[in-house]
Design an enzyme around this catalytic site. Structure first.
Site, PDB file in Angstrom:
ATOM      1  N   CYS A   1       0.791  -1.234   0.000  1.00 51.10           N
ATOM      2  CA  CYS A   1       0.000   0.000   0.000  1.00 51.10           C
ATOM      3  C   CYS A   1       0.824   1.286   0.000  1.00 51.10           C
ATOM      4  O   CYS A   1       0.698   2.088  -0.917  1.00 51.10           O
ATOM      5  CB  CYS A   1      -0.943  -0.013   1.190  1.00 51.10           C
TER       6      CYS A   1
HETATM    7  C1  UGA Z   1      -1.321   0.306   5.633  1.00 47.64           C
HETATM    8  C2  UGA Z   1      -2.171   1.250   6.503  1.00 47.64           C
HETATM    9  O1  UGA Z   1      -1.647   1.277   7.834  1.00 47.64           O
HETATM   10  C3  UGA Z   1      -3.627   0.804   6.525  1.00 47.64           C
HETATM   11  O2  UGA Z   1      -4.405   1.756   7.252  1.00 47.64           O
HETATM   12  C4  UGA Z   1      -4.140   0.719   5.081  1.00 47.64           C
HETATM   13  O3  UGA Z   1      -5.486   0.250   5.043  1.00 47.64           O
HETATM   14  C5  UGA Z   1      -3.259  -0.241   4.290  1.00 47.64           C
HETATM   15  O4  UGA Z   1      -1.893   0.234   4.315  1.00 47.64           O
HETATM   16  C6  UGA Z   1      -3.792  -0.266   2.871  1.00 47.64           C
HETATM   17  O5  UGA Z   1      -3.806   0.788   2.237  1.00 47.64           O
HETATM   18  O6  UGA Z   1      -4.310  -1.304   2.459  1.00 47.64           O
HETATM   19  P1  UGA Z   1      -0.251  -2.128   5.967  1.00 47.64           P
HETATM   20  O7  UGA Z   1       0.440  -1.864   4.676  1.00 47.64           O
HETATM   21  O8  UGA Z   1      -0.946  -3.415   6.182  1.00 47.64           O
HETATM   22  O9  UGA Z   1      -1.347  -0.977   6.254  1.00 47.64           O
HETATM   23  O10 UGA Z   1       0.854  -2.044   7.117  1.00 47.64           O
HETATM   24  P2  UGA Z   1       1.341  -0.988   8.203  1.00 47.64           P
HETATM   25  O11 UGA Z   1       1.115  -1.546   9.532  1.00 47.64           O
HETATM   26  O12 UGA Z   1       0.780   0.356   7.942  1.00 47.64           O
HETATM   27  O13 UGA Z   1       2.911  -0.990   7.928  1.00 47.64           O
HETATM   28  C7  UGA Z   1       3.446  -0.586   6.669  1.00 47.64           C
HETATM   29  C8  UGA Z   1       4.952  -0.552   6.724  1.00 47.64           C
HETATM   30  O14 UGA Z   1       5.406   0.511   7.537  1.00 47.64           O
HETATM   31  C9  UGA Z   1       5.601  -1.823   7.303  1.00 47.64           C
HETATM   32  O15 UGA Z   1       6.713  -2.180   6.508  1.00 47.64           O
HETATM   33  C10 UGA Z   1       6.059  -1.403   8.701  1.00 47.64           C
HETATM   34  O16 UGA Z   1       7.195  -2.112   9.145  1.00 47.64           O
HETATM   35  C11 UGA Z   1       6.394   0.055   8.453  1.00 47.64           C
HETATM   36  N1  UGA Z   1       6.323   0.888   9.682  1.00 47.64           N
HETATM   37  C12 UGA Z   1       5.141   1.068  10.310  1.00 47.64           C
HETATM   38  C13 UGA Z   1       7.487   1.490  10.169  1.00 47.64           C
HETATM   39  O17 UGA Z   1       8.584   1.342   9.601  1.00 47.64           O
HETATM   40  N2  UGA Z   1       7.388   2.277  11.289  1.00 47.64           N
HETATM   41  C14 UGA Z   1       6.222   2.490  11.932  1.00 47.64           C
HETATM   42  O18 UGA Z   1       6.218   3.230  12.950  1.00 47.64           O
HETATM   43  C15 UGA Z   1       5.069   1.863  11.436  1.00 47.64           C
END
Ligand code: UGA
Length: 433
Positions: A266
Site C-alpha cells: 500500500c
Molecule cells: C497500511 C495502513 O496502515 C492501513 O491503514 C491501510 O489500510 C493499508 O496500508 C492499505 O492501504 O491497504 P499495511 O500496509 O498493512 O497498512 O501495514 P502498516 O502496519 O501500515 O505498515 C506498513 C509498513 O510501515 C511496514 O513495513 C512497517 O514495518 C512500516 N512501519 C510502520 C514502520 O517502519 N514504522 C512504523 O512506525 C510503522
C-alpha cells in the site's frame, strides 16, 4: 443484506468475512477456480491471524458462498463491492484494467436487473476513478443512471495486514462517498452495527482521503527515519526522541518507529500513485519525493553502517532474519528485506535467510540464496545477522549464547539490548558504535 464481492484478494476476503460477521449473506466472486476451492475449504489464500477460523465458520453456516458466475451473483444480491487489485504500472501510475473489466461485468449484469442495486468501490483508486471509469462504464453497459437508477459509492479500506479482522470490526472511521441519499442510507444501515463514526463525503473525496491517509502515515515513517539518521550521528536514541515527540496529542505516538523503511502493497504504491497524479496535473511533490527517497536510503544505510562499523561483508556468512514486510503476514511486497539482501549480495556476502511465514513467497523474488526454517541452524552458521522483520521469536532468542557472531544489526528494534551483552550489536536509530 445480500452482498456480492468481486475479487477475493486480501481486501475482498476480509471485507466478506467482516460483513458476514455483521449478519449479511456474502457471495465471493473470482475468475480463478482454484482460489475459490481453497476458500471453500475454509482456508484463506494468504496468512492472516484469525481469518481461517472466521472463514470456516461462515462457510459452514452458509453465510459465505463463492462463485465464478459474477452476473448471477449480482442478480441475486442487493449490493456489489469491487475489491479487485489496482497494481502500479512501471511509471508509478495505477493499472486500472481489473477495475474496467469488473465495471463492465457489473454494468452488463445490471442491464437486466429491476431492483435498486448499490455498487461500492473498495479498492484504493486515484481520485476521480469511481465517478469516472466505474460510473461511466456501468452506466454505459447497463443503460441506467448512477445516483437514481442505481447507487454508486466509494468506501475506502483502512485495515492493516496482520490486524485485518480487528481493524475491519473496529475501524476508526467508515468513509462513505456517494452522490445520493438513498445509497448513503443503505451504506449507513450496513455499517452502523460497527459503532464507528461514519463520515459522508463525495466519492472523489473518499478516494483522496485514502491516498492522503496512507501518504501521511508513510511521511511519519520517513520523517522518523531521517531524524533517526541524525540521532545516530549526534549520539542519541531516536526511540527516546520520538517517544517525547509522540506525547504531543497533535502528533500521537503511532508510526514514529524508525526501521529499515516501509514496505507492503500500500504505502509505496499509493504514495507513487499520488505523485503521479500530481505530475499529470503539472504539480511538484517535493515532500512525497522525499518520503520515497528516504525509504530507499534506509535499507542501504543499514548495510553501510554495518560494514563501516563491523568490517567488510564480502565473503562473510550473513543471516537475514525476517522477509515479510512486517510481522504476522507472509506478504513480501516491497519488503525492505529485498533491497537489503540485494545490497548484501552486491558486496559479495554469502546470504542465508529465514522467516516464519514468508520464505515461500520470497523465494520467487530471490531464488539464488539458501533459505531455512530452522532459526537455530541459521544462527549457528552465521557470522553476521540482520534482523529485518520484528517477529516476536527474534526477541526471545538466547542471544547471550551466540558469542560466535561477529555482529547483530537490528533493523527493527526487535531485540532487548540487555540480552546482547556478549554480542556486538547495533540497532537502527541508536548511537553509532
Ligand atoms: C497500511 C495502513 O496502515 C492501513 O491503514 C491501510 O489500510 C493499508 O496500508 C492499505 O492501504 O491497504 P499495511 O500496509 O498493512 O497498512 O501495514 P502498516 O502496519 O501500515 O505498515 C506498513 C509498513 O510501515 C511496514 O513495513 C512497517 O514495518 C512500516 N512501519 C510502520 C514502520 O517502519 N514504522 C512504523 O512506525 C510503522
Amino acid at each position: 443484506m445480500n452482498i456480492s464481492i468481486i475479487g477475493t484478494g486480501y481486501v475482498g476476503l476480509t471485507t466478506g468475512i467482516a460483513l458476514a460477521e455483521l449478519g449479511n449473506q456474502i457471495i465471493l466472486v473470482d475468475l480463478i477456480k482454484e482460489k475459490l476451492d481453497i476458500i471453500m475449504s475454509g482456508v484463506a489464500p494468504f496468512f492472516e491471524p484469525g481469518v481461517n477460523e472466521l472463514l470456516s465458520k461462515h462457510i459452514r453456516t452458509g453465510n459465505i458462498k463463492t462463485t465464478m458466475d459474477g452476473a448471477n451473483a449480482i442478480m441475486v444480491t442487493d449490493m456489489t463491492f469491487i475489491t479487485v487489485g489496482t497494481p502500479s504500472r512501471k511509471d508509478g501510475s495505477m493499472d486500472d484494467s481489473h477495475i474496467r473489466s469488473a465495471s463492465k461485468m457489473i454494468g452488463e449484469a445490471l442491464k437486466d436487473k429491476e431492483d435498486f442495486h448499490v455498487v461500492v468501490m473498495k479498492s484504493t483508486v486515484v481520485p476521480g476513478t469511481t465517478l469516472g471509469i466505474i460510473r461511466e462504464t456501468i452506466e454505459r453497459q447497463s443503460g441506467k443512471k448512477g445516483g437514481s437508477d442505481l447507487g454508486i459509492a466509494m468506501c475506502p479500506e483502512f485495515l492493516r495486514e496482520g490486524a485485518a479482522m480487528h481493524d475491519s470490526m473496529h475501524p476508526d472511521r467508515v468513509v462513505v462517498g456517494c452522490i445520493d441519499d438513498r445509497t448513503y442510507e443503505i451504506m449507513e444501515r450496513l455499517f452502523s452495527p460497527l459503532g464507528s463514526r461514519i463520515l459522508r463525503t463525495s466519492p472523489t473525496a473518499a478516494e483522496m482521503i485514502k491516498y492522503a491517509s496512507n501518504s501521511l502515515l508513510a511521511t511519519k515513517i520517513s520523517f522518523t527515519n531521517e531524524i533517526s539518521r541524525i540521532c545516530e550521528k549526534v549520539g542519541l536514541d531516536v526511540y527516546e526522541i520520538m517517544e517525547g515527540v509522540g506525547l504531543d496529542f497533535r502528533i500521537n505516538p503511532m508510526f514514529l518507529k524508525a526501521g529499515a523503511g516501509f514496505g507492503g502493497s500500500c504505502f509505496p504504491k499509493d504514495v507513487s500513485a499520488l505523485m503521479n497524479l500530481a505530475k499529470q496535473l503539472d504539480l511538484d511533490t517535493p515532500l512525497l519525493n522525499g518520503v520515497m527517497k528516504n525509504n530507499e536510503i534506509q535499507p542501504q544505510h543499514l548495510v553501510e553502517v554495518a560494514e563501516r562499523t563491523f568490517g567488510p561483508l564480502g565473503g562473510r556468512r550473513v543471516a537475514v532474519l525476517g522477509l515479510a514486510f512486517k510481522p504476522d503476514t507472509d506478504d513480501i511486497r516491497e519488503t525492505r528485506s529485498l533491497p537489503v539482501i540485494r545490497a548484501l549480495m552486491d558486496r559479495g556476502a554469502v546470504v542465508r535467510a529465514t522467516d516464519p511465514k514468508a520464505i515461500g513467497n520470497f523465494k520467487a523474488a530471490i531464488p539464488d540464496i539458501v533459505y531455512s526454517d530452522d532459526l537455530e541452524e541459521i544462527l549457528d552458521w552465521a557470522e553476521f545477522v540482520f534482523i529485518l522483520t520484528e517477529w516476536p521469536e527474534y526477541g526471545t532468542i538466547d542471544w547471550g549464547s551466540k558469542t560466535h557472531l561477529s555482529a547483530v544489526i537490528d533493523g527493527r528494534r526487535s531485540v532487548d539490548p540487555v540480552s546482547m551483552k556478549n554480542v556486538k550489536y547495533w540497532a537502527i536509530g541508536s548511537p553509532l558504535p
